[in-house]
Design a protein around this motif. Structure first.
Motif, PDB file in Angstrom:
ATOM      1  N   SER A 658       0.835  -1.210   0.000  1.00  0.00           N
ATOM      2  CA  SER A 658       0.000   0.000   0.000  1.00  0.00           C
ATOM      3  C   SER A 658       0.869   1.260   0.000  1.00  0.00           C
ATOM      4  CB  SER A 658      -0.921  -0.006   1.230  1.00  0.00           C
ATOM      5  OG  SER A 658      -0.147   0.144   2.405  1.00  0.00           O
ATOM      6  N   ASP A 659       2.148   1.069  -0.313  1.00  0.00           N
ATOM      7  CA  ASP A 659       3.068   2.208  -0.315  1.00  0.00           C
ATOM      8  C   ASP A 659       4.103   1.994  -1.421  1.00  0.00           C
ATOM      9  OD1 ASP A 659       4.882   4.142   0.198  1.00  0.00           O
ATOM     10  OD2 ASP A 659       5.169   3.667   2.333  1.00  0.00           O
ATOM     11  N   THR A 660       4.059   2.831  -2.450  1.00  0.00           N
ATOM     12  CA  THR A 660       4.960   2.616  -3.596  1.00  0.00           C
ATOM     13  C   THR A 660       6.428   2.759  -3.188  1.00  0.00           C
ATOM     14  OG1 THR A 660       4.686   4.919  -4.262  1.00  0.00           O
ATOM     15  CG2 THR A 660       3.284   3.299  -5.363  1.00  0.00           C
ATOM     16  N   LYS A 661       6.674   3.554  -2.121  1.00  0.00           N
ATOM     17  CA  LYS A 661       8.062   3.715  -1.660  1.00  0.00           C
ATOM     18  C   LYS A 661       8.591   2.348  -1.176  1.00  0.00           C
ATOM     19  CE  LYS A 661      10.639   6.665   1.563  1.00  0.00           C
ATOM     20  NZ  LYS A 661      10.664   5.927   2.828  1.00  0.00           N
ATOM     21  N   SER A 662       7.761   1.683  -0.378  1.00  0.00           N
ATOM     22  CA  SER A 662       8.152   0.375   0.145  1.00  0.00           C
ATOM     23  C   SER A 662       8.375  -0.608  -1.019  1.00  0.00           C
ATOM     24  CB  SER A 662       7.059  -0.158   1.081  1.00  0.00           C
ATOM     25  OG  SER A 662       7.231  -1.514   1.323  1.00  0.00           O
ATOM     26  N   ILE A 663       7.506  -0.510  -2.020  1.00  0.00           N
ATOM     27  CA  ILE A 663       7.625  -1.438  -3.166  1.00  0.00           C
ATOM     28  C   ILE A 663       8.948  -1.197  -3.904  1.00  0.00           C
ATOM     29  CG2 ILE A 663       6.567  -2.183  -5.336  1.00  0.00           C
ATOM     30  CD1 ILE A 663       3.851  -1.192  -4.178  1.00  0.00           C
ATOM     31  N   ARG A 664       9.258   0.091  -4.090  1.00  0.00           N
ATOM     32  CA  ARG A 664      10.500   0.416  -4.814  1.00  0.00           C
ATOM     33  C   ARG A 664      11.723  -0.042  -4.029  1.00  0.00           C
ATOM     34  NH1 ARG A 664       9.954   3.435  -9.298  1.00  0.00           N
ATOM     35  NH2 ARG A 664       7.880   4.275  -9.705  1.00  0.00           N
ATOM     36  N   GLU A 665      11.708   0.197  -2.718  1.00  0.00           N
ATOM     37  CA  GLU A 665      12.855  -0.220  -1.891  1.00  0.00           C
ATOM     38  C   GLU A 665      13.026  -1.738  -1.926  1.00  0.00           C
ATOM     39  OE1 GLU A 665      12.466   3.423   1.333  1.00  0.00           O
ATOM     40  OE2 GLU A 665      12.042   1.373   1.990  1.00  0.00           O
ATOM     41  N   PHE A 666      11.889  -2.392  -1.835  1.00  0.00           N
ATOM     42  CA  PHE A 666      11.903  -3.856  -1.842  1.00  0.00           C
ATOM     43  C   PHE A 666      12.487  -4.365  -3.164  1.00  0.00           C
ATOM     44  CE2 PHE A 666       9.766  -7.721  -3.299  1.00  0.00           C
ATOM     45  CZ  PHE A 666      10.036  -8.604  -2.277  1.00  0.00           C
ATOM     46  N   ALA A 667      11.982  -3.798  -4.266  1.00  0.00           N
ATOM     47  CA  ALA A 667      12.417  -4.271  -5.586  1.00  0.00           C
ATOM     48  C   ALA A 667      13.908  -4.001  -5.788  1.00  0.00           C
ATOM     49  CB  ALA A 667      11.596  -3.584  -6.670  1.00  0.00           C
ATOM     50  N   GLU A 668      14.363  -2.872  -5.275  1.00  0.00           N
ATOM     51  CA  GLU A 668      15.784  -2.528  -5.429  1.00  0.00           C
ATOM     52  C   GLU A 668      16.652  -3.585  -4.729  1.00  0.00           C
ATOM     53  OE1 GLU A 668      16.676   1.476  -4.300  1.00  0.00           O
ATOM     54  OE2 GLU A 668      18.830   1.161  -4.631  1.00  0.00           O
ATOM     55  N   SER A 692     -10.575   3.413   2.404  1.00  0.00           N
ATOM     56  CA  SER A 692      -9.314   4.007   2.866  1.00  0.00           C
ATOM     57  C   SER A 692      -8.406   4.137   1.652  1.00  0.00           C
ATOM     58  CB  SER A 692      -8.655   3.123   3.936  1.00  0.00           C
ATOM     59  OG  SER A 692      -8.414   1.848   3.405  1.00  0.00           O
ATOM     60  N   LYS A 693      -7.309   4.885   1.867  1.00  0.00           N
ATOM     61  CA  LYS A 693      -6.412   5.115   0.733  1.00  0.00           C
ATOM     62  C   LYS A 693      -5.001   4.648   1.055  1.00  0.00           C
ATOM     63  CE  LYS A 693      -8.669   8.614  -1.971  1.00  0.00           C
ATOM     64  NZ  LYS A 693      -8.680   9.967  -2.487  1.00  0.00           N
ATOM     65  N   THR A 694      -4.260   4.319   0.023  1.00  0.00           N
ATOM     66  CA  THR A 694      -2.865   3.919   0.212  1.00  0.00           C
ATOM     67  C   THR A 694      -2.029   5.181   0.450  1.00  0.00           C
ATOM     68  OG1 THR A 694      -2.265   4.149  -2.092  1.00  0.00           O
ATOM     69  CG2 THR A 694      -3.174   2.022  -1.421  1.00  0.00           C
ATOM     70  N   ALA A 695      -0.756   5.000   0.765  1.00  0.00           N
ATOM     71  CA  ALA A 695       0.142   6.135   1.008  1.00  0.00           C
ATOM     72  C   ALA A 695       0.167   7.086  -0.182  1.00  0.00           C
ATOM     73  CB  ALA A 695       1.538   5.607   1.295  1.00  0.00           C
ATOM     74  N   ASP A 696      -0.135   6.521  -1.378  1.00  0.00           N
ATOM     75  CA  ASP A 696      -0.075   7.354  -2.583  1.00  0.00           C
ATOM     76  C   ASP A 696      -1.454   7.855  -3.009  1.00  0.00           C
ATOM     77  OD1 ASP A 696       2.905   6.659  -3.560  1.00  0.00           O
ATOM     78  OD2 ASP A 696       1.940   4.897  -2.694  1.00  0.00           O
ATOM     79  N   GLY A 697      -2.453   7.608  -2.159  1.00  0.00           N
ATOM     80  CA  GLY A 697      -3.781   8.160  -2.436  1.00  0.00           C
ATOM     81  C   GLY A 697      -4.651   7.290  -3.334  1.00  0.00           C
ATOM     82  N   PHE A 698      -4.275   6.008  -3.527  1.00  0.00           N
ATOM     83  CA  PHE A 698      -5.135   5.124  -4.325  1.00  0.00           C
ATOM     84  C   PHE A 698      -6.127   4.437  -3.396  1.00  0.00           C
ATOM     85  CE2 PHE A 698      -0.779   4.339  -6.382  1.00  0.00           C
ATOM     86  CZ  PHE A 698      -0.869   5.480  -7.174  1.00  0.00           C
ATOM     87  N   GLU A 699      -7.321   4.135  -3.944  1.00  0.00           N
ATOM     88  CA  GLU A 699      -8.286   3.360  -3.134  1.00  0.00           C
ATOM     89  C   GLU A 699      -7.579   2.066  -2.714  1.00  0.00           C
ATOM     90  OE1 GLU A 699     -10.577   0.284  -2.095  1.00  0.00           O
ATOM     91  OE2 GLU A 699     -10.121   0.243  -4.236  1.00  0.00           O
ATOM     92  N   MET A 700      -7.734   1.683  -1.455  1.00  0.00           N
ATOM     93  CA  MET A 700      -6.903   0.632  -0.859  1.00  0.00           C
ATOM     94  C   MET A 700      -6.922  -0.697  -1.635  1.00  0.00           C
ATOM     95  SD  MET A 700      -4.752   0.014   1.478  1.00  0.00           S
ATOM     96  CE  MET A 700      -4.828   1.243   2.766  1.00  0.00           C
ATOM     97  N   ASN A 705      -4.170  -4.590  -4.299  1.00  0.00           N
ATOM     98  CA  ASN A 705      -4.370  -5.807  -5.098  1.00  0.00           C
ATOM     99  C   ASN A 705      -3.872  -5.654  -6.532  1.00  0.00           C
ATOM    100  OD1 ASN A 705      -5.638  -6.508  -2.752  1.00  0.00           O
ATOM    101  ND2 ASN A 705      -7.693  -6.728  -3.613  1.00  0.00           N
ATOM    102  N   HIS A 706      -4.137  -4.486  -7.114  1.00  0.00           N
ATOM    103  CA  HIS A 706      -3.703  -4.324  -8.511  1.00  0.00           C
ATOM    104  C   HIS A 706      -2.458  -3.456  -8.645  1.00  0.00           C
ATOM    105  CE1 HIS A 706      -3.478  -3.633 -12.743  1.00  0.00           C
ATOM    106  NE2 HIS A 706      -3.733  -2.329 -12.597  1.00  0.00           N
ATOM    107  N   LEU A 707      -2.580  -2.165  -8.262  1.00  0.00           N
ATOM    108  CA  LEU A 707      -1.460  -1.253  -8.559  1.00  0.00           C
ATOM    109  C   LEU A 707      -0.160  -1.667  -7.879  1.00  0.00           C
ATOM    110  CD1 LEU A 707      -3.233   2.249  -8.496  1.00  0.00           C
ATOM    111  CD2 LEU A 707      -2.339   1.017 -10.481  1.00  0.00           C
ATOM    112  N   GLY A 708      -0.247  -2.114  -6.643  1.00  0.00           N
ATOM    113  CA  GLY A 708       0.955  -2.531  -5.912  1.00  0.00           C
ATOM    114  C   GLY A 708       1.680  -3.645  -6.656  1.00  0.00           C
ATOM    115  N   HIS A 709       0.915  -4.638  -7.090  1.00  0.00           N
ATOM    116  CA  HIS A 709       1.520  -5.764  -7.806  1.00  0.00           C
ATOM    117  C   HIS A 709       1.957  -5.369  -9.214  1.00  0.00           C
ATOM    118  CE1 HIS A 709      -0.517  -8.544  -4.751  1.00  0.00           C
ATOM    119  NE2 HIS A 709       0.786  -8.727  -4.632  1.00  0.00           N
TER     120      HIS A 709
END
Ligand code: NDP
Ligand code: RET
Length: 875
Positions: A658-668, A692-700, A705-709
């Protein structure tokens, strides 16, 4: 051969609108007359391995798609003739939730004389149309799912006869006797029943295609037992347990095998030692070592249905020689009679050999017909058996074992292929296949324990005892231990060594490991399910027996009996071999594929489906990266899986989708640390949470489920490409039908409906998979979307009261996490899927998704929108 009455229909009609049944054997077509309202009529088709049963009067029809086509469990659907509104409603709900494998059906009553119900199951070819023509009903079948006439029915396809086995193919170096049984024509009822009609006769002319899978026999097992040399060394042999029927009943289904000895043509008359003549009426099934025929006495004219005897035919100097000696020495009918009286038994499952002899290069033994093997029953659709049935089987087998042990013999090869069940009574269980029988106590003097005194690993490798593995003469404890392994396998569908492709000594090592760890063995097979206490006690008892120790059969039987009684069962009751729940809704699938050297990344691996997927893939030897947001939970799961699988190559990395920052760090981190990534499983998910919304303002839900993956896959795609062949698996859901892609309000800001938003995210998973497949064409990276079934996990934590009530209603039809993980595992490891990409799978097979999920235009728009939202460029 032909199902007229009896067990098939009994099984078929036994429960409500749907039920399990054993598959009928052959091609059959029957006009059902409505004049005969009182009589029961059965109709059956085996259409390229599919069967329909129809029964008019009780208004039940059933179909069983083939196991040959699908690795998962068979399914049975029964619907009313001219289905009622209730039935159709039930079917609609069942199909909608993918509880039953129906993808299409239709009912209509155009006029009084002609109504039909057509059902199409998940098999591409199945369509069965039941028409009424005046006073007659007729069944029409067609490949493409629409009404046909019988002319276009593939029934007219010819079967090819199995080519004779070439001499050089007969003998080659291979494993110790791995017995695999191939029902040539599957017997459903005891051959004693029923008459073949002229029409049926005609149908029988139609030959089935027999694809030849050569499983060459063991040289040693073909040699005369007298000539057999004891090998002092335990020979290291590559054995693929899954290639043997009883090692994995489900795997061998429909696989046609060729026997070491070529078949003798049906119609041949053979003469036994007492000059009795036997006519081979029909080849029933074959193993690598012998052929089994339905036979009748030559002076009698009989169809296969009336054959009261069966004849086993093998190499003159092969294992039948040993078996013949056993019967002559230890199992004469009068000895059995005496035993029955002495022990006040109503039945003893020792077959009586009524004739034996030689025919050309063959040896044959004749027995009264015993029904069909347990293996056949299991092949017909029962991956596992209910505990009650297993206890009944075990008690019958213990009686038989006590008898043969008293006669100084050990059976030494107990497995489902050597156990017969009388299909009429379903209470009589026979122990057969004494080809490996060993006289462990000649003249009352027990042989000494000597490893290597016999050929090691003889018999069915999955179930033989440790003594047999080591080449020590099998004794009482060997049989009782083998029976224990069988019981575990029949109840749970697995043994710690059954799904791994291992050498026989590796299997022996596993057995050695568990012989002193019964709780571990039971835990490993039962996983999260409650284990049978009776079985656990039995195992504890028999695994601690000394080599020469005489088992306390009374004690062993008492334990099993007590448990059976507690379950309300008795030995007099028919065996219920149908595991309805598991069969219809379990979707267990098995494969021996190893993943050594492969790296798997799985999101949401700490619980539910993700955790069970991790466990399974860890057992296959993969390096696993568990991508989880809660490290504590992840560590607990990691520890448990490491202990269970013995695989220490499991790491945890923090990932919050639910946080693109976490996803980027993880992928790196992954891109820097991992040399390869072969399987990416986008499993994590959240369902129906309050807005609710993710850290980036997307519907949770859409965000996780979609954008994070989507972002995670984008960031790992180069690594996946470099590691090709590699796979991406996206966990979607049947809930993809609950929503649409709202391009103009993707974050549900104007209107939030938690169920629809979940549906939108799951639909997005499928569309993403389709687009991925297109964009990754020819890269060696393939993509799959999965519906795991309705699974009892933590996912439902946000469900509202209404849905929770619904959940309670459907609970009997839901899956455990282990069952829910099977389709993901299937997509991750099934070799043939390398050639497929972009599809939607459920119950370990391709499945049908909604039209919206097949909309490539929308898929493209969603792709563009997702890139835009995430600020990435991905062509
Ligand atoms: N169960 C079912 O009936 C069905 C499930 N599915 C799908 O299967 C998948 C697995 O579900 P299931 O095992 O049932 O559900 P669970 O709730 O048991 O597991 C979901 C996993 O996803 C993790 N997760 C949730 N949010 C995030 C996040 N923001 N970042 C990282 N991880 C997260 C959870 O972590 P944590 O433990 O920390 O919460 C948990 O590990 C899901 O995609 C679901 O949609 C599809 C159809 C039916
Ligand atoms: C709503 C509903 C039902 C229950 C459905 C459930 C409980 C679905 C769960 C789905 C999940 C968990 C999907 C995950 O992706 C019934 C009783 C079948 C019938 C009518 C309507």
């Amino acid at each position: 051969m032909i199902v007229r009455s009896g067990s098939a229909r009994k099984a078929l009609c036994s429960s409500r609108n749907f039920s399990h049944t054993i598959r009928a054997p052959t091609i059959r077509e029957e006009t059902i007359s409505s004049d005969n309202q009182k009589k029961s009529h059965a109709s059956s088709y085996d259409l390229k391995n599919r069967t329909v049963y129809a029964r008019r009067n009780r208004r039940i029809l059933g179909l069983v798609p083939s196991r040959n086509t699908y690795p998962a469990n068979d399914h049975v659907i029964c619907v009313s003739y001219n289905a009622s509104v209730t039935t159709v409603l039930w079917l609609k709900v069942a199909a909608w939730f993918q509880i039953l494998p129906i993808v299409w059906w239709e009912t209509a009553r155009p006029n009084r004389n002609c109504g039909f119900t057509a059902i199409r199951a998940k098999s591409k070819l199945c369509a069965f149309i039941f028409e009424r023509h005046g006073r007659h009903a007729r069944i029409c079948v067609k490949d493409d799912g629409f009404i046909s006439d019988q002319k276009s029915s593939p029934l007219s396809r010819k079967r090819k006869v199995s080519p004779p086995v070439k001499e050089e193919e007969k003998v080659s170096q291979t494993t110790s006797a791995v017995i695999t049984q191939t029902p040539v024509k599957r017997l459903l009822t005891s051959p004693r029943k029923g008459k073949a009609s002229p029409k049926v006769k005609e149908q029988e002319e139609v030959k089935e295609t027999i694809s030849v899978t050569l499983q060459t026999p063991d040289k040693t097992s073909l040699a005369s037992p007298r000539n057999r040399k004891a090998s002092p060394q335990v020979k290291e042999e590559e054995v693929k347990p899954m290639s043997s029927v009883s090692q994995s009943p489900s795997k061998s289904k429909g696989r046609k095998r060729v026997c070491a000895v070529g078949p003798v043509p049906e119609g041949t008359v053979v003469c036994d030692q007492s000059s009795k003549k036997w006519k081979l009426v029909e080849l029933l099934w074959q193993t690598e070592l012998d052929l089994t025929y339905a036979v009748c006495q030559a002076n009698q004219q009989a169809g296969s249905n009336e054959c009261k005897y069966m004849l086993r035919l093998g190499a003159k100097e092969g294992h039948l020689f040993n078996e013949q000696n056993f019967h002559l020495r230890a199992a004469k009918p009068d000895a059995v009679e005496k035993w029955l009286k002495l022990h006040k038994l109503d039945f003893l499952g020792i077959p009586s050999c009524v004739g034996f002899g030689l025919h050309e290069a063959y040896r044959f033994l004749v027995f009264p017909s015993m029904g069909q093997t347990l293996q056949t029953v299991m092949d017909e659709g029962n991956c596992t058996l209910p505990e009650k049935a297993v206890l009944q089987l075990a008690l019958r087998l213990l009686d038989a074992l006590e008898f043969i042990h008293e006669k100084e013999y050990a059976h030494a090869d107990i497995h489902a292929g050597n156990i017969y069940i009388n299909t009429d009574s379903q209470t009589e269980v026979f122990l057969s296949g004494f080809g490996h029988a060993f006289r462990f106590c000649p003249g009352g003097k027990h042989v000494e324990y000597r490893q290597g005194s016999r050929t090691a690993h003889q018999g069915n490798i999955t179930f033989i005892s440790l003594d047999s593995h080591k080449g020590a003469g099998p004794s009482c404890r060997s049989d009782l231990q083998s029976l224990g392994y069988c019981m575990l396998y029949w109840m749970t569908g697995s043994l710690p060594w059954s799904h791994l492709s291992q050498t026989s000594s590796a299997i022996a090592a596993e057995k050695e490991r568990y012989i002193s760890d019964i709780p571990g063995l039971v835990r490993c097979c039962y996983k999260q399910k409650k284990a049978s206490v009776a079985l656990q006690d039995y195992l504890t008892n028999v695994m601690s027996l000394q080599y020469t120790e005489k088992p306390d059969y009374t004690l062993l039987k008492a334990g099993l009996h007590e448990s059976l009684q507690k379950m309300g069962g008795s030995l007099k009751e028919s065996l219920n071999l149908m595991h309805l729940h598991r069969e219809m809704f379990g979707g267990q699938w098995s494969s021996s594929t190893r993943l050594d050297g492969k790296t798997v990344l799985i999101t949401g691996a700490n619980t539910g489906i993700g955790k069970e997927t991790t466990r399974d893939l860890a057992k296959r030897g993969a390096r696993i990266i568990m991508a989880c947001r809660d490290l504590e939970k992840a560590e607990r799961a990691q520890k448990e899986i490491m202990e269970d699988s013995g695989n220490q190559n499991i790491v945890i990395k923090k990932l919050d989708l639910s946080d693109t920052k976490s996803i980027r760090e993880f992928a790196e981190l992954i891109n820097n640390e991992e040399r390869a990534l072969h399987i990416l499983i986008n499993n994590a998910g959240i369902m129906m949470c309050p807005y609710s919304k993710t850290a980036d303002g997307f519907e949770m839900q859409f965000g996780v489920n979609h954008l994070g993956h989507f972002l995670l896959t984008f960031l790992l795609i180069d690594l996946l490409k470099r590691s090709a062949p590699s796979r991406i698996i996206n966990l979607s859901s049947m809930a993809h039908g609950w929503g649409t892609i709202a391009l103009d309000d993707i974050n549900s800001e104007r209107n939030y409906h938690s169920r629809r938003a979940y549906g939108q995210s799951k639909l997005a998973n499928i569309l993403f998979t389709r687009s991925l497949a297109k964009k990754l064409k020819d890269t060696g990276v393939t993509a799959y979307a999965v519906h795991p079934g309705i699974v009892r996990t933590e996912l439902k934590r946000h469900m509202n009261l209404g849905l929770l009530i619904m959940w309670k209603i459907v609970r009997p039809f839901t899956k455990t996490s282990v069952q829910g993980a099977q389709t993901t595992i299937y997509c991750a490891v099934q070799p043939e899927l390398d050639k497929e990409s972009g599809g939607y799978y459920s119950n370990c097979r391709p499945s049908r998704c909604t039209r919206a999920a097949r909309d490539d235009e929308m898929a493209e728009k969603l792709w563009e929108l997702s890139c835009k939202m995430l600020g990435i460029v991905w062509d």
